[in-house]
Scaffold this motif. Sequence first.
Motif, PDB file in Angstrom:
ATOM      1  N   ARG A  19       0.990  -1.255   0.119  1.00 49.35           N
ATOM      2  CA  ARG A  19      -0.135  -0.018   0.165  1.00 49.35           C
ATOM      3  C   ARG A  19       1.003   1.411  -0.002  1.00 49.35           C
ATOM      4  NH1 ARG A  19      -4.183   3.263  -1.073  1.00 49.35           N
ATOM      5  NH2 ARG A  19      -5.245   4.278   0.440  1.00 49.35           N
ATOM      6  N   SER A  22       2.596   1.532  -3.529  1.00 51.40           N
ATOM      7  CA  SER A  22       1.348   2.169  -4.524  1.00 51.40           C
ATOM      8  C   SER A  22       1.300   3.526  -4.349  1.00 51.40           C
ATOM      9  CB  SER A  22       0.436   1.460  -4.178  1.00 51.40           C
ATOM     10  OG  SER A  22      -0.789   1.961  -4.899  1.00 51.40           O
ATOM     11  N   LEU A  95      -1.415   0.673  -9.214  1.00 51.17           N
ATOM     12  CA  LEU A  95      -1.954  -0.724  -8.794  1.00 51.17           C
ATOM     13  C   LEU A  95      -1.323  -1.849  -9.537  1.00 51.17           C
ATOM     14  CD1 LEU A  95      -5.655   0.656  -8.415  1.00 51.17           C
ATOM     15  CD2 LEU A  95      -3.855   0.510  -6.569  1.00 51.17           C
ATOM     16  N   GLU A 348      -8.280   3.088  -0.609  1.00 53.64           N
ATOM     17  CA  GLU A 348      -8.094   1.889   0.098  1.00 53.64           C
ATOM     18  C   GLU A 348      -9.047   0.855  -0.556  1.00 53.64           C
ATOM     19  OE1 GLU A 348      -6.670  -0.738   2.726  1.00 53.64           O
ATOM     20  OE2 GLU A 348      -6.047   1.225   2.669  1.00 53.64           O
ATOM     21  N   HIS A 351      -6.906  -0.421  -3.408  1.00 52.48           N
ATOM     22  CA  HIS A 351      -6.006  -1.390  -2.869  1.00 52.48           C
ATOM     23  C   HIS A 351      -6.520  -2.536  -2.392  1.00 52.48           C
ATOM     24  CE1 HIS A 351      -2.157  -2.572  -0.755  1.00 52.48           C
ATOM     25  NE2 HIS A 351      -3.061  -2.850   0.269  1.00 52.48           N
ATOM     26  N   THR A 354      -6.824  -4.834  -5.292  1.00 51.03           N
ATOM     27  CA  THR A 354      -5.653  -5.212  -5.878  1.00 51.03           C
ATOM     28  C   THR A 354      -5.075  -6.399  -5.233  1.00 51.03           C
ATOM     29  OG1 THR A 354      -5.497  -2.705  -6.687  1.00 51.03           O
ATOM     30  CG2 THR A 354      -3.291  -4.219  -6.798  1.00 51.03           C
TER      31      THR A 354
END
Length: 395
Positions: A19, A22, A95, A348, A351, A354
């Motif tokens: 995270r 990214s 991502l 979020e 994420h 992903t």
Amino acid sequence: MDAYERIDRAIDTASEDLRRLSLDIHSHPELNFEEHHAHQALTDFLDAEGFEVVRGAHTMPTAFRAVAGSGGPSVALLSEYDALPGIGHACGHNLIAIAGVGAGVGLRAGLEGRPGTVVILGSPAEEGGAGKQILIEQHAFDGLDAALMAHPAPMDNATPKVQAMQHVRVEYFGRNAHAAAMPWMGLNALDALVLGYNALSVLRQQILPTDRIHGVFTQAGVKPNIIPDYTEALYYVRSATMAELANLKERVKACLESAATATGCRVGIHWEGRPYTDLVSNEPLAERYCTHMAALGLPVGKLPWFGASTDMGNVSYVLPTIHPMFGIPSDPLNANHTAPFTEAAATEEAHERTIRVAKAMARAAYDLIADPAILAQVKADFAAQVPAPGDPLKR
């Protein structure tokens, strides 16, 4: 603990670091072949994870190759990390970067002593630079058995039908004159540019529903009272297949030449860069991905069309490939290549999606490595779909 559990645990353990990675890439958008910050951040992460990392791989300073494991079938997981001018990561490549890296971390954990090779390829310049075609030319995929990556979008689609595409730059050369005092002495390159644009607009009525022609004027003159002697435009020309693209390119060329004839100007038509092929999705590998996405709580369908292009299509002509799209929270009216999508790519929710996609890709890759029957199915489907070398226009 079975292999899927090891995969999921490894990716969950890395999730917070992924995270941060990214968001770091998202906040430092870089254009084609200029992705130095992203390259450093990704390779530092992989080096810390214990992968054998080659920075500046395959002749490109911002490409990388990270390897774990040995022997057995070999699978490539691809990361992209270039951005768009003005609107940053409006295609969500931050991502894509962590999806490929995360899947590689998970797959390595899933193998745990089993023969098999994990290759994470950092591929620069998807947004117009055809970085993956350069990787192909530099033999980055030699000896590999399959390639996987996933791309954010407003919707899920396991097997998107993307278009073959090539860029064309057109120049018109005229002659300056005073636009009020002696306009008859000039040859108006702007008139030629506009006529060419209008001819292409008329052509759009007669092309296939899967064709696309779109462009921008990059030089159109300097002052209203000077008849322009030079103008330029850039177009993208797309079709469903390479064969149809070849036909459309001839029709585009005729339109652009007709404008020069009508205005007395000279025209230069330059087909630039490496063409992007259409995408050949490997059906057995896509089925494995769909099975795992469903098990992870995100069922994925197969939509008939997705109007865009990617250099992952070029990879799909070299070895079995999947390039699924995965939905992140975004309005279809504010999809890829818009400022709102840039914002969506940093959420979020995006994420979390992903991370699940990374797990599904790692699981599907594990299936291919661990089960010789699945690998055989994947290779048979590739052989059935992809034309033999030397016949690039078959599809």
